[in-house]
Every structure is written in C-alpha cells, then in structure tokens.
Design a protein around this motif. Structure first.
Motif, PDB file in Angstrom:
ATOM      1  N   PRO A 176       0.789  -1.233   0.000  1.00 33.56           N
ATOM      2  CA  PRO A 176       0.000   0.000   0.000  1.00 33.56           C
ATOM      3  C   PRO A 176       0.825   1.289   0.000  1.00 33.56           C
ATOM      4  O   PRO A 176       0.448   2.246  -0.681  1.00 33.56           O
ATOM      5  CB  PRO A 176      -0.860  -0.117   1.259  1.00 33.56           C
ATOM      6  N   LEU A 177       1.925   1.346   0.716  1.00 34.42           N
ATOM      7  CA  LEU A 177       2.719   2.578   0.731  1.00 34.42           C
ATOM      8  C   LEU A 177       3.455   2.791  -0.591  1.00 34.42           C
ATOM      9  O   LEU A 177       3.505   3.912  -1.106  1.00 34.42           O
ATOM     10  CB  LEU A 177       3.701   2.572   1.900  1.00 34.42           C
ATOM     11  N   ASP A 178       4.010   1.720  -1.138  1.00 33.20           N
ATOM     12  CA  ASP A 178       4.664   1.827  -2.447  1.00 33.20           C
ATOM     13  C   ASP A 178       3.646   2.190  -3.518  1.00 33.20           C
ATOM     14  O   ASP A 178       3.924   2.997  -4.407  1.00 33.20           O
ATOM     15  CB  ASP A 178       5.372   0.518  -2.809  1.00 33.20           C
ATOM     16  N   TYR A 179       2.470   1.581  -3.431  1.00 34.64           N
ATOM     17  CA  TYR A 179       1.387   1.886  -4.356  1.00 34.64           C
ATOM     18  C   TYR A 179       1.049   3.373  -4.313  1.00 34.64           C
ATOM     19  O   TYR A 179       0.947   4.030  -5.356  1.00 34.64           O
ATOM     20  CB  TYR A 179       0.159   1.041  -3.989  1.00 34.64           C
ATOM     21  N   VAL A 232       3.897   5.500  -5.905  1.00 39.00           N
ATOM     22  CA  VAL A 232       3.947   5.438  -7.366  1.00 39.00           C
ATOM     23  C   VAL A 232       2.734   6.122  -7.978  1.00 39.00           C
ATOM     24  O   VAL A 232       2.853   6.794  -9.008  1.00 39.00           O
ATOM     25  CB  VAL A 232       4.095   3.976  -7.862  1.00 39.00           C
ATOM     26  N   GLN A 233       1.579   6.004  -7.359  1.00 43.66           N
ATOM     27  CA  GLN A 233       0.395   6.724  -7.862  1.00 43.66           C
ATOM     28  C   GLN A 233       0.644   8.229  -7.840  1.00 43.66           C
ATOM     29  O   GLN A 233       0.271   8.939  -8.777  1.00 43.66           O
ATOM     30  CB  GLN A 233      -0.848   6.378  -7.046  1.00 43.66           C
ATOM     31  N   SER A 292      -3.636   7.698  -4.759  1.00 41.53           N
ATOM     32  CA  SER A 292      -2.488   7.814  -3.867  1.00 41.53           C
ATOM     33  C   SER A 292      -2.916   8.059  -2.430  1.00 41.53           C
ATOM     34  O   SER A 292      -2.316   7.520  -1.492  1.00 41.53           O
ATOM     35  CB  SER A 292      -1.581   8.955  -4.337  1.00 41.53           C
ATOM     36  N   SER A 293      -3.953   8.855  -2.259  1.00 37.31           N
ATOM     37  CA  SER A 293      -4.372   9.213  -0.900  1.00 37.31           C
ATOM     38  C   SER A 293      -5.418   8.260  -0.327  1.00 37.31           C
ATOM     39  O   SER A 293      -5.691   8.296   0.873  1.00 37.31           O
ATOM     40  CB  SER A 293      -4.913  10.641  -0.877  1.00 37.31           C
TER      41      SER A 293
END
Length: 170
Positions: free
Chosen positions: A126-129, A132-133, A163-164
């Motif tokens: 989730p944090l990497d996602y 990158v978003q 992203s958020s």
C-alpha cells in the motif's frame, strides 16, 4: 549556500572507464543480482546529481543504469526490485522531460510507473502503491503540458486520489 566541489579528472580516465566496463560485463555473468543492485544504485546517484547539475546528461545516465538493472530485475525473477527500479526509471524520465523531448519522456515516465503498479498493488504494497500513484499523477501533469490536456489532467487527478486512498494519518 552550497559550495560545489569539483575533483580533477585523472588523465587515465578513459582507461579506468574501460576497466570498469570490462569488470561490469564480467560481473553481470557471475553475480547478476550484485550487478543489478550496483546499476540501480548508480542510477540513483545520477538521478540525485541531475537535481544539482547537468540535468540532461545525468538523467540520461540514470535511465541507462536503470535499464541495465532491469535486464536482471525482471517481473518473473525479482518482482519487488523490478517495480522499485521501474519507479526510479519513471522518476528519471520525468526529470529528463523537464529539459528534453517533454512529450516522449513524460510518456516514458507514465509507462514505467504503470509497470511498477503491476507489482505495487494497494493490497500487497500500500505505501509503495501510494508513492507510485503520486509519481504517476505528476507525470500526467507533465504530459498535460504538451498533449491531451483535459484527459491527462483527469488522469493526474485519478492518480492523486488513488495515492491518498486508504492512507490514514494517525
């Protein structure tokens, strides 16, 4: 004010670079993961350098290094490192888009980020996602400056919202 320090270039630099090239060619065959890590780190250093001087040349050097790392970091063999390197590659292309071939390099950044997101899913990373978003949103903004303004701005908004999403501040 930051003072830049420049070191003299030795007269035998060409010979040294040739020796490094020979070493790396050997290293990729014998120790591919070390080679890929070295190339990825080299790309990161060039990327940092691009932020302070010779943006075009250093961003291109970063791209070249990341592409060499991706010869080893494939989605099948090293999915996390593949995604991590694709994200960094996207950052380097976005940096290069600031000084040259904005449309092509912004599109290359978008493509690299989308490849990273094939691995970095909201459920698994989730944090990497989210990171990158966010980067993808910035690449779409850069792309909107040169083509399809409305659709690329909407793509940027969608990426920033993704992203958020599910990121909670405690």
């Amino acid at each position: 004010m930051i003072k830049q320090i420049f070191f003299p270039i030795p007269n035998n630099l060409k010979k040294q670079l040739n020796n490094i090239t020979i070493f790396l060619k050997y290293h990729i065959k014998k120790f591919p993961s070390d080679y890929a890590r070295a190339q990825s780190n080299l790309g990161h250093i060039y990327q940092d350098l691009a932020e302070v001087r010779d943006k075009e040349n250093n961003a291109q050097n970063a791209i070249n290094a990341y592409q060499k790392a991706l010869e080893v970091y494939t989605v099948e063999k090293c999915p996390y490192n593949y995604a991590h390197t694709q994200n960094r590659l996207g950052n380097a292309y976005r940096c290069l888009a600031e000084v040259r071939d904005q449309e092509a390099n912004a599109q290359n950044a978008v493509d690299a980020y989308q490849k990273a997101l094939e691995i970095y899913t909201l459920d698994n990373y989730p944090l990497d996602y989210a990171m990158v978003q966010n980067n993808l949103g910035n690449a779409y903004i850069r792309l909107a400056e040169v083509r399809d303004r409305s659709s690329n701005v909407q793509n940027a908004i969608d990426s920033f919202q993704k992203s958020s999403r599910n990121i909670h501040v405690r």
